[in-house]
Design an enzyme around this catalytic site. Structure first.
Site, PDB file in Angstrom:
ATOM      1  N   ASN A   7      -3.710  41.126   9.596  1.00  0.00           N
ATOM      2  CA  ASN A   7      -2.623  41.573   8.731  1.00  0.00           C
ATOM      3  C   ASN A   7      -2.862  43.050   8.410  1.00  0.00           C
ATOM      4  OD1 ASN A   7      -0.687  41.977   6.817  1.00  0.00           O
ATOM      5  ND2 ASN A   7      -1.346  40.308   5.459  1.00  0.00           N
ATOM      6  N   LYS A  14      -6.563  43.467   7.176  1.00  0.00           N
ATOM      7  CA  LYS A  14      -7.226  42.218   6.778  1.00  0.00           C
ATOM      8  C   LYS A  14      -7.416  41.369   8.019  1.00  0.00           C
ATOM      9  CE  LYS A  14      -4.897  41.521   2.440  1.00  0.00           C
ATOM     10  NZ  LYS A  14      -3.830  40.751   1.843  1.00  0.00           N
ATOM     11  N   ARG A  88       0.322  39.783  12.203  1.00  0.00           N
ATOM     12  CA  ARG A  88       1.463  39.602  11.302  1.00  0.00           C
ATOM     13  C   ARG A  88       2.383  40.815  11.433  1.00  0.00           C
ATOM     14  NH1 ARG A  88       1.490  39.484   4.721  1.00  0.00           N
ATOM     15  NH2 ARG A  88       3.689  39.010   4.567  1.00  0.00           N
ATOM     16  N   HIS A 177       8.427  36.489   3.830  1.00  0.00           N
ATOM     17  CA  HIS A 177       7.451  35.420   3.543  1.00  0.00           C
ATOM     18  C   HIS A 177       7.666  34.195   4.427  1.00  0.00           C
ATOM     19  CE1 HIS A 177       7.645  37.094  -0.813  1.00  0.00           C
ATOM     20  NE2 HIS A 177       6.575  37.605  -0.231  1.00  0.00           N
ATOM     21  N   HIS A 203       7.733  30.491  -3.189  1.00  0.00           N
ATOM     22  CA  HIS A 203       6.577  31.360  -2.908  1.00  0.00           C
ATOM     23  C   HIS A 203       6.630  32.444  -3.971  1.00  0.00           C
ATOM     24  CE1 HIS A 203       3.852  33.818  -0.230  1.00  0.00           C
ATOM     25  NE2 HIS A 203       4.310  34.714  -1.084  1.00  0.00           N
ATOM     26  N   GLY A 205       4.457  35.124  -5.930  1.00  0.00           N
ATOM     27  CA  GLY A 205       3.247  35.921  -6.119  1.00  0.00           C
ATOM     28  C   GLY A 205       3.670  37.234  -6.749  1.00  0.00           C
ATOM     29  N   GLY A 207       5.138  39.615  -5.076  1.00  0.00           N
ATOM     30  CA  GLY A 207       6.499  39.510  -4.556  1.00  0.00           C
ATOM     31  C   GLY A 207       6.852  38.032  -4.605  1.00  0.00           C
ATOM     32  N   ARG A 236       9.686  44.267  -8.866  1.00  0.00           N
ATOM     33  CA  ARG A 236      11.029  44.407  -8.293  1.00  0.00           C
ATOM     34  C   ARG A 236      12.056  43.655  -9.133  1.00  0.00           C
ATOM     35  NH1 ARG A 236       9.225  42.299  -2.602  1.00  0.00           N
ATOM     36  NH2 ARG A 236       7.316  43.521  -2.526  1.00  0.00           N
ATOM     37  N   ARG A 280      -0.560  36.974 -15.463  1.00  0.00           N
ATOM     38  CA  ARG A 280      -1.619  36.623 -16.437  1.00  0.00           C
ATOM     39  C   ARG A 280      -1.490  37.459 -17.701  1.00  0.00           C
ATOM     40  NH1 ARG A 280      -5.797  36.786 -11.567  1.00  0.00           N
ATOM     41  NH2 ARG A 280      -4.281  38.370 -11.049  1.00  0.00           N
ATOM     42  N   ILE A 327       1.215  33.126  -8.299  1.00  0.00           N
ATOM     43  CA  ILE A 327       1.723  32.513  -9.531  1.00  0.00           C
ATOM     44  C   ILE A 327       1.947  31.019  -9.319  1.00  0.00           C
ATOM     45  CG2 ILE A 327       3.640  32.517 -11.184  1.00  0.00           C
ATOM     46  CD1 ILE A 327       3.973  35.551 -10.593  1.00  0.00           C
ATOM     47  N   GLU A 329       0.556  28.897  -7.321  1.00  0.00           N
ATOM     48  CA  GLU A 329      -0.663  28.083  -7.188  1.00  0.00           C
ATOM     49  C   GLU A 329      -1.502  28.071  -8.457  1.00  0.00           C
ATOM     50  OE1 GLU A 329      -2.842  29.330  -3.641  1.00  0.00           O
ATOM     51  OE2 GLU A 329      -0.950  29.489  -2.564  1.00  0.00           O
ATOM     52  N   GLU A 379      -1.119  31.838   5.199  1.00  0.00           N
ATOM     53  CA  GLU A 379      -0.378  32.549   6.248  1.00  0.00           C
ATOM     54  C   GLU A 379      -1.284  32.863   7.439  1.00  0.00           C
ATOM     55  OE1 GLU A 379       0.897  34.886   2.840  1.00  0.00           O
ATOM     56  OE2 GLU A 379       2.708  35.346   3.955  1.00  0.00           O
TER      57      GLU A 379
HETATM   58  P1  ADP Z   1       0.916  39.137  -3.055  1.00  0.00           P
HETATM   59  O1  ADP Z   1       2.406  39.088  -3.095  1.00  0.00           O
HETATM   60  O2  ADP Z   1       0.333  40.475  -3.347  1.00  0.00           O
HETATM   61  O3  ADP Z   1       0.291  38.425  -1.873  1.00  0.00           O
HETATM   62  P2  ADP Z   1      -0.228  36.959  -4.564  1.00  0.00           P
HETATM   63  O4  ADP Z   1       0.460  35.818  -3.946  1.00  0.00           O
HETATM   64  O5  ADP Z   1      -1.675  37.130  -4.312  1.00  0.00           O
HETATM   65  O6  ADP Z   1       0.544  38.319  -4.326  1.00  0.00           O
HETATM   66  O7  ADP Z   1       0.006  36.879  -6.141  1.00  0.00           O
HETATM   67  C1  ADP Z   1      -0.548  37.805  -7.007  1.00  0.00           C
HETATM   68  C2  ADP Z   1      -0.023  37.542  -8.394  1.00  0.00           C
HETATM   69  O8  ADP Z   1      -0.343  36.190  -8.778  1.00  0.00           O
HETATM   70  C3  ADP Z   1      -0.675  38.398  -9.461  1.00  0.00           C
HETATM   71  O9  ADP Z   1      -0.009  39.597  -9.608  1.00  0.00           O
HETATM   72  C4  ADP Z   1      -0.522  37.538 -10.690  1.00  0.00           C
HETATM   73  O10 ADP Z   1       0.714  37.836 -11.299  1.00  0.00           O
HETATM   74  C5  ADP Z   1      -0.414  36.128 -10.173  1.00  0.00           C
HETATM   75  N1  ADP Z   1      -1.563  35.285 -10.570  1.00  0.00           N
HETATM   76  C6  ADP Z   1      -2.728  35.116  -9.945  1.00  0.00           C
HETATM   77  N2  ADP Z   1      -3.530  34.262 -10.635  1.00  0.00           N
HETATM   78  C7  ADP Z   1      -2.831  33.886 -11.726  1.00  0.00           C
HETATM   79  C8  ADP Z   1      -3.081  33.030 -12.845  1.00  0.00           C
HETATM   80  N3  ADP Z   1      -4.205  32.351 -12.977  1.00  0.00           N
HETATM   81  N4  ADP Z   1      -2.113  32.918 -13.777  1.00  0.00           N
HETATM   82  C9  ADP Z   1      -0.950  33.594 -13.665  1.00  0.00           C
HETATM   83  N5  ADP Z   1      -0.652  34.394 -12.643  1.00  0.00           N
HETATM   84  C10 ADP Z   1      -1.573  34.547 -11.692  1.00  0.00           C
END
Ligand code: ADP
Length: 394
Positions: A7, A14, A88, A177, A203, A205, A207, A236, A280, A327, A329, A379
């Site tokens: 990636n 990565k 990727r 995604h 999904h 995160g 994003g 965003r 968080r 978020i 997971e 992924e």
């Molecule tokens: P990316 O889109 O960069 O791949 P990820 O899927 O790794 O992002 O998600 C990152 C986001 O997940 C962080 O910015 C945070 O908001 C959220 N996150 C990670 N762990 C937790 C947690 N324990 N509680 C709440 N939000 C979390």
């Protein structure tokens, strides 16, 4: 067989090397700050983390060092042991409907589609070229973030803009995604032992996108022409009225690039909370009584709920709602709030079962109208699986 997933970003690379016999990760790592000061790499191997600061002038340097390290650490004895490399790729446009074996034409096409992901595709093409220099005989595969969404009907992917924009410029919904949405929808199908399922994958995160999947195929997805559309995200906006742009541009004396940059980088959770883009921090702010964090949290959950409700109707009912990514997971309160917003559909979350972080679980009650699940995404593994499949069948 050993397959590597790559990636590549503008300044990072990565990698994960999988033993595909049991799909376990042999070694993984990250090259950071490529072509920037203070560059270096981190490699995770045998439960240890190896970090070294080293000059990385370009992706070629990263690839050369990566291969040297794999040999010096005794992970591989010769380059022939790497049976395939999967890359990727962010944008596949309408050209790529599935993952493909790399050849010169494919690389040129990846570069040509760059208009839809100006930075990403070019850097990813450069990474492919760098690997081909070192490993000229190793089969390589491109796995696109967009191909899973190529099964959408025209009614879903077309915008109500002048048709000429689509015909002449390719203006339509492409989504993103896709590799994650595909992994999660396949995973839930395997877990439930059913192929004919109506699934909504969230999904979420930094994003985020929500996808409606029927019988393993994408029916609709929340991201659009670019990853700016859809649900609210860390930085965003997601969907907003485009007329806001000229209004604010005039007020603040911004040009279009600056205005779009604000929608991409200073909006969403960080824009609303004026505090953080990280869920968080939003939740701890909310728990300390910060009104802006509370509003940002509620707005975020509402925007995900709205897409689930939309896709419930589109799919004519839903068998499984899956939460994945940072978020999805890990954030117990976010999942709970989104599910509570869905109570009128008969969705019932089990507070105890929802108390789970980063692992597969059913989090709805037995009498919930829809099963709700946490399904960790992978992924890299999906890329490795496609690479194995295409290299074996080539
Ligand atoms: P990316 O889109 O960069 O791949 P990820 O899927 O790794 O992002 O998600 C990152 C986001 O997940 C962080 O910015 C945070 O908001 C959220 N996150 C990670 N762990 C937790 C947690 N324990 N509680 C709440 N939000 C979390």
């Amino acid at each position: 067989m050993k397959i590597m997933s790559i990636n590549a970003g503008s300044s990072s690379l990565k990698f994960s090397l999988f033993d595909m016999d049991d799909e376990h990760v042999i070694v993984s790592g990250l090259f950071e700050r490529i072509a920037i000061e203070n560059s270096g790499y981190t490699i995770k191997y045998n439960g240890e983390k190896i970090h070294e600061d080293v000059e990385l002038n370009n992706h070629q340097d990263a690839v050369r060092i990566l291969i040297e390290k794999l040999i010096s650490l005794g992970i591989i004895k010769s380059l022939d042991e790497i049976d395939g490399i999967g890359h990727r790729i962010t944008a596949g446009g309408e050209k790529f409907k599935e993952s493909v074996l790399v050849n010169d034409d494919v690389i040129n096409d990846v570069i040509e589609i760059k208009d839809f992901a100006p930075l990403h595709n070019l850097h990813q093409a450069n990474a492919i070229k760098a690997f081909r220099e070192v490993l000229p005989n190793t089969p390589m595969v491109c796995v696109f973030d967009t191909t899973f969404h190529q099964t959408m009907d025209k009614e879903q992917y077309i915008y109500p803009t002048p048709m000429r924009w689509y015909r002449d410029y390719g203006v339509r919904k492409y989504g993103a995604h896709g590799t994650s949405h595909r992994f999660v929808s396949e995973e839930i199908s395997n877990k439930l032992g059913k192929k004919d399922l109506r699934v909504i994958v969230c999904h979420i995160g930094s994003g985020g996108s929500v996808t409606a999947v029927k019988d393993g195929k994408c029916v609709d997805t929340s991201m659009g022409f670019t990853p700016l559309a859809g649900i609210m995200m860390g930085t965003r906006t997601g969907d907003i009225d485009p007329s806001i742009l000229p209004y604010v541009m005039e007020k603040d004396g911004l040009n279009i690039g600056e205005a779009i940059d604000i929608l991409n980088k200073q909006s969403g959770l960080i824009g609303m909370s004026e505090k953080s883009s990280d869920m968080r921090d939003i939740i701890s702010g909310m728990n300390e009584g910060d009104e802006k964090c509370l509003l940002a949290f509620n707005k975020y959950c509402r925007s995900v709920t709205n897409y689930i409700a939309q896709y419930y109707v589109l799919l004519g009912g839903v068998d499984a709602i899956c939460f994945t990514a940072g978020i999805g997971e890990n954030s117990i309160p976010t999942r709970r709030k989104i599910c509570e917003n869905l109570a009128c559909l008969g969705v019932k979350i089990d507070i105890d079962k929802n108390n789970v972080i980063g692992e597969y679980a059913k989090i709805s009650t037995d009498d919930s109208s829809i099963g709700v699940y946490v399904v960790p995404t992978d992924e890299e593994l999906m890329i490795a699986r496609d690479t194995l499949f295409l290299t074996k069948n080539s």
